[in-house]
Design a protein around this motif. Structure first.
Motif, PDB file in Angstrom:
ATOM      1  N   VAL A 335     -10.084  -5.532 -11.333  1.00 53.12           N
ATOM      2  CA  VAL A 335      -8.804  -5.168 -10.329  1.00 53.12           C
ATOM      3  C   VAL A 335      -9.807  -4.900  -8.966  1.00 53.12           C
ATOM      4  CG1 VAL A 335      -7.058  -3.673  -9.564  1.00 53.12           C
ATOM      5  CG2 VAL A 335      -7.466  -4.194 -11.943  1.00 53.12           C
ATOM      6  N   ASP A 336      -9.259  -5.755  -7.882  1.00 52.34           N
ATOM      7  CA  ASP A 336      -9.925  -5.525  -6.769  1.00 52.34           C
ATOM      8  C   ASP A 336      -9.126  -4.630  -5.904  1.00 52.34           C
ATOM      9  OD1 ASP A 336     -11.806  -7.628  -6.926  1.00 52.34           O
ATOM     10  OD2 ASP A 336     -10.576  -9.260  -6.221  1.00 52.34           O
ATOM     11  N   TYR A 337      -9.998  -3.616  -5.098  1.00 50.56           N
ATOM     12  CA  TYR A 337      -9.262  -2.597  -4.375  1.00 50.56           C
ATOM     13  C   TYR A 337      -9.670  -3.061  -3.003  1.00 50.56           C
ATOM     14  CZ  TYR A 337      -8.396  -0.077  -8.694  1.00 50.56           C
ATOM     15  OH  TYR A 337      -7.889   0.504  -9.828  1.00 50.56           O
ATOM     16  N   VAL A 338      -8.706  -2.912  -2.102  1.00 48.51           N
ATOM     17  CA  VAL A 338      -8.858  -3.546  -0.762  1.00 48.51           C
ATOM     18  C   VAL A 338      -8.367  -2.657   0.294  1.00 48.51           C
ATOM     19  CG1 VAL A 338      -8.022  -5.441   1.113  1.00 48.51           C
ATOM     20  CG2 VAL A 338      -8.747  -5.933  -1.305  1.00 48.51           C
ATOM     21  N   ASP A 339      -9.143  -2.200   1.275  1.00 45.64           N
ATOM     22  CA  ASP A 339      -8.671  -1.095   2.539  1.00 45.64           C
ATOM     23  C   ASP A 339      -8.124  -1.919   3.495  1.00 45.64           C
ATOM     24  OD1 ASP A 339      -8.329   0.824   4.234  1.00 45.64           O
ATOM     25  OD2 ASP A 339     -10.676   1.408   4.262  1.00 45.64           O
ATOM     26  N   ASP A 340      -6.966  -1.865   3.771  1.00 47.65           N
ATOM     27  CA  ASP A 340      -6.173  -2.344   4.809  1.00 47.65           C
ATOM     28  C   ASP A 340      -5.515  -1.173   5.706  1.00 47.65           C
ATOM     29  OD1 ASP A 340      -5.747  -3.971   7.125  1.00 47.65           O
ATOM     30  OD2 ASP A 340      -4.315  -5.033   6.357  1.00 47.65           O
ATOM     31  N   SER A 341      -6.219   0.147   5.726  1.00 46.22           N
ATOM     32  CA  SER A 341      -5.402   1.160   6.304  1.00 46.22           C
ATOM     33  C   SER A 341      -5.028   0.986   7.905  1.00 46.22           C
ATOM     34  CB  SER A 341      -6.357   2.465   6.171  1.00 46.22           C
ATOM     35  OG  SER A 341      -5.598   3.486   6.804  1.00 46.22           O
ATOM     36  N   LYS A 342      -5.567   0.023   8.540  1.00 49.56           N
ATOM     37  CA  LYS A 342      -5.173  -0.156   9.856  1.00 49.56           C
ATOM     38  C   LYS A 342      -3.762  -0.818   9.881  1.00 49.56           C
ATOM     39  CE  LYS A 342      -6.001  -0.610  14.225  1.00 49.56           C
ATOM     40  NZ  LYS A 342      -4.658  -1.257  14.777  1.00 49.56           N
ATOM     41  N   ALA A 343      -3.209  -1.262   8.629  1.00 49.41           N
ATOM     42  CA  ALA A 343      -1.973  -1.829   8.627  1.00 49.41           C
ATOM     43  C   ALA A 343      -0.895  -0.556   8.892  1.00 49.41           C
ATOM     44  CB  ALA A 343      -1.602  -2.726   7.508  1.00 49.41           C
ATOM     45  N   THR A 344      -0.595  -0.244  10.025  1.00 48.78           N
ATOM     46  CA  THR A 344       0.014   0.774  10.479  1.00 48.78           C
ATOM     47  C   THR A 344       1.504   0.576  10.697  1.00 48.78           C
ATOM     48  OG1 THR A 344      -0.579   0.899  12.699  1.00 48.78           O
ATOM     49  CG2 THR A 344      -2.122   2.279  11.008  1.00 48.78           C
ATOM     50  N   ASN A 345       1.948  -0.658  10.712  1.00 45.44           N
ATOM     51  CA  ASN A 345       3.432  -1.098  10.906  1.00 45.44           C
ATOM     52  C   ASN A 345       3.812  -2.024   9.909  1.00 45.44           C
ATOM     53  OD1 ASN A 345       2.695  -3.588  12.066  1.00 45.44           O
ATOM     54  ND2 ASN A 345       1.700  -2.219  13.614  1.00 45.44           N
ATOM     55  N   PRO A 346       5.147  -2.596   9.722  1.00 51.10           N
ATOM     56  CA  PRO A 346       5.594  -3.444   8.660  1.00 51.10           C
ATOM     57  C   PRO A 346       4.952  -4.584   8.849  1.00 51.10           C
ATOM     58  CG  PRO A 346       7.494  -1.916   9.169  1.00 51.10           C
ATOM     59  CD  PRO A 346       6.288  -1.406  10.069  1.00 51.10           C
ATOM     60  N   VAL A 372      11.844  -1.342   7.111  1.00 48.80           N
ATOM     61  CA  VAL A 372      10.861  -2.075   6.095  1.00 48.80           C
ATOM     62  C   VAL A 372      11.702  -3.165   5.144  1.00 48.80           C
ATOM     63  CG1 VAL A 372       9.463  -0.343   6.141  1.00 48.80           C
ATOM     64  CG2 VAL A 372      11.141   0.062   4.580  1.00 48.80           C
ATOM     65  N   ASP A 373      12.748  -3.282   5.343  1.00 55.50           N
ATOM     66  CA  ASP A 373      13.556  -4.283   4.346  1.00 55.50           C
ATOM     67  C   ASP A 373      13.257  -5.543   4.332  1.00 55.50           C
ATOM     68  OD1 ASP A 373      16.619  -2.708   3.120  1.00 55.50           O
ATOM     69  OD2 ASP A 373      15.856  -1.772   5.000  1.00 55.50           O
ATOM     70  N   ASP A 374      12.906  -5.939   5.743  1.00 52.95           N
ATOM     71  CA  ASP A 374      12.468  -7.286   5.580  1.00 52.95           C
ATOM     72  C   ASP A 374      11.095  -7.606   4.930  1.00 52.95           C
ATOM     73  OD1 ASP A 374      14.566  -8.317   6.944  1.00 52.95           O
ATOM     74  OD2 ASP A 374      13.700  -8.360   8.887  1.00 52.95           O
ATOM     75  N   LEU A 375      10.183  -6.539   5.206  1.00 49.95           N
ATOM     76  CA  LEU A 375       8.850  -6.472   4.741  1.00 49.95           C
ATOM     77  C   LEU A 375       9.044  -6.613   3.185  1.00 49.95           C
ATOM     78  CD1 LEU A 375       5.823  -5.706   4.208  1.00 49.95           C
ATOM     79  CD2 LEU A 375       6.432  -3.359   4.808  1.00 49.95           C
ATOM     80  N   VAL A 376       9.727  -5.638   2.353  1.00 49.22           N
ATOM     81  CA  VAL A 376       9.813  -5.610   1.038  1.00 49.22           C
ATOM     82  C   VAL A 376      10.341  -6.530   0.480  1.00 49.22           C
ATOM     83  CG1 VAL A 376      11.039  -4.290  -0.886  1.00 49.22           C
ATOM     84  CG2 VAL A 376      10.019  -3.069   1.061  1.00 49.22           C
TER      85      VAL A 376
END
Length: 472
Positions: A335-346, A372-376
């Protein structure tokens, strides 16, 4: 007073209030004091850190008033606000009511440029991708042999760099906050990468937020828009010269992608019949569709400045990505673990999720008024599971229940130091070999962490502890 008038030598003795003791506020205060203005800097803080920062400013001739950021000093005829100051804060409201001119450090930097020989600005803004794109741009400019610096929202105060004659050209990242307090900017070329709901609690509406983004296009600016984003196209409509970037095959007037190549059909001698190869997709790191878009926008700005095609490739290859932007941390049990903590908005989280086929999504934080509905809805078929943390995790859980009811969801209510270990452990239980566990929170971090970097560091540390346990 217009920008031309401010450029004249009329600062000596002028009473100016600088609001905010942050990096940009301190830089603005020094620049004004150096020109003979009578500068008073105000800040609500009065702690040890603020007093330490105030000392050098006082030695520089700046009057510093701590513990009161609301009162307009008597006689002030200009207020320079730091980017985060809301328009409805008491001090800007008092200045507006008194008819006192207000602008920000970026506007000040623009007006303080030397009358001759000033480095042109290549500027960009957007909801997401700004820092990556501006650093790509600076790398491309350096590859072409230009003396340059990435400035503005990216770190170095632009008021310092704009007055430095050693630079040929500046790569300028601008936030919506900085643009709100600007009025006369006219960069040589500018791009709006994308516009999606963010900082609505600050701007008041998506329309106001977009309008502030559009202020990056001055009357003489070569405007670059995102062909896939109708808002950016609308903002660029009034420009006399414009181009667009696209992830599709480019039409004349666009830079885009043909098979595995980045291609220019906007800045060649004959865009209808002629295209220029700029780079390969493999030159874009880290590779993801939204990062290719960042590279295309940076390339368009560089090409508008006259950079040759080969420098685009060289600059992209030399570019080193910043941390916490779709950064691979480790692979544990397939399993790959990826850090995109900078994704601070939907919008940022949506772009991140689109880069992976099957995802265990780690999300949550402060949504800042965004939905966040469109995102999900857009990523539901990619989700193997979701692990939620932070203040607004309940809103994401509700959206998942509406649009991805079959996706297993783990709610982590912990907020103490060890919370990320629980999050990563729960995510590992949901993931299968070949999946990606992706930290793309869709929210700001300040409910639990000092910043998105601290959140990403906590995630990476928890992943490495998980890897250690797996290896043992």
């Amino acid at each position: 007073m217009d920008a031309q008038g401010v450029n004249a030598d009329n600062w000596r003795g002028r009473p100016v209030c600088v609001a905010g003791l942050g990096v940009s506020g301190r830089a603005a205060a020094r620049a004004l004091a150096d020109r003979g203005a009578r500068v008073t800097l105000v800040d609500a803080r009065d702690d040890a850190d603020a007093r330490a920062q105030a000392g050098p400013l006082r030695e520089h001739g700046v009057e510093v008033r701590l513990g009161d950021g609301d009162t307009l000093p008597p006689g002030t005829d200009l207020v320079v606000v730091s980017p985060g100051w809301r328009p409805d804060a008491p001090l800007p409201r008092a200045a507006a009511a008194a008819g006192v001119e207000i602008y920000g450090e970026v506007e000040l930097a623009w007006r303080l440029r030397p009358a001759e020989g000033a480095a042109p600005w290549l500027a960009l803004t957007g909801t997401n991708g700004k820092t990556t794109a501006v650093r790509m741009l600076a790398s491309i400019l350096r590859a072409a042999g230009h003396r340059t610096l990435a400035v503005g929202n990216v770190g170095t105060p632009i008021v310092e760099a704009a007055a430095d004659p050693s630079y040929d050209v500046l790569a300028v990242e601008l936030s919506s906050f900085q643009l709100h307090w600007s009025s006369s900017l006219d960069p040589l070329a500018a791009a709006v990468l994308n516009v999606a709901p963010d900082h609505i609690d600050w701007h008041g509406s998506l329309e106001a937020y977009a309008a502030d983004k559009g202020k990056i296009f001055g009357p003489g600016t070569f405007a670059v828009a995102n062909a896939a984003d109708p808002v950016t196209l609308r903002l660029a409509e009034g420009a006399s010269r414009r181009a667009a970037f696209t992830l599709a095959i480019p039409a004349p007037g666009e830079v885009g992608v043909v098979e595995d190549l980045l291609v220019d059909r906007a800045f060649t001698a004959d865009p209808v019949r002629e295209a220029a190869e700029l780079a390969s997709l493999s030159d874009v790191r880290p590779f993801a569709p939204h990062n290719v878009a960042n590279a295309l926008a940076a390339a368009a700005l560089a090409r508008a400045y006259g950079v040759p095609p080969e420098a685009v490739r060289e600059g992209l290859r030399a570019f080193t990505p910043d941390p916490h932007r779709i950064a691979h941390v480790a692979t544990v049990d397939g399993v790959d673990y990826v850090d995109d903590s900078k994704a601070t908005n939907p919008h940022a989280a949506q772009a991140s999720l689109a880069a992976y086929e099957k995802v265990v999504w780690i999300a949550g934080g402060l949504l800042k008024g965004a939905e966040v509905d469109d995102l999900v809805r857009s990523c539901a078929d990619r989700l193997r599971g979701a692990v939620l943390l932070g203040a607004d995790r309940g809103k994401i859980a509700e959206a998942l229940a509406r649009h991805a009811p079959d996706v297993p969801v783990v709610d982590v209510a912990e907020t103490e130091t060890g919370a990320m270990d629980t999050v990563v452990t729960q995510a590992s239980r949901l993931a299968r070999p070949g999946d990606t566990v992706l930290l793309a929170p869709a929210g700001a971090s300040f409910d639990m962490f000092a910043g998105y970097g601290a959140r990403g560091d906590a995630f990476a540390a928890a992943v490495h502890r998980l890897a250690g346990r797996a290896a043992g």
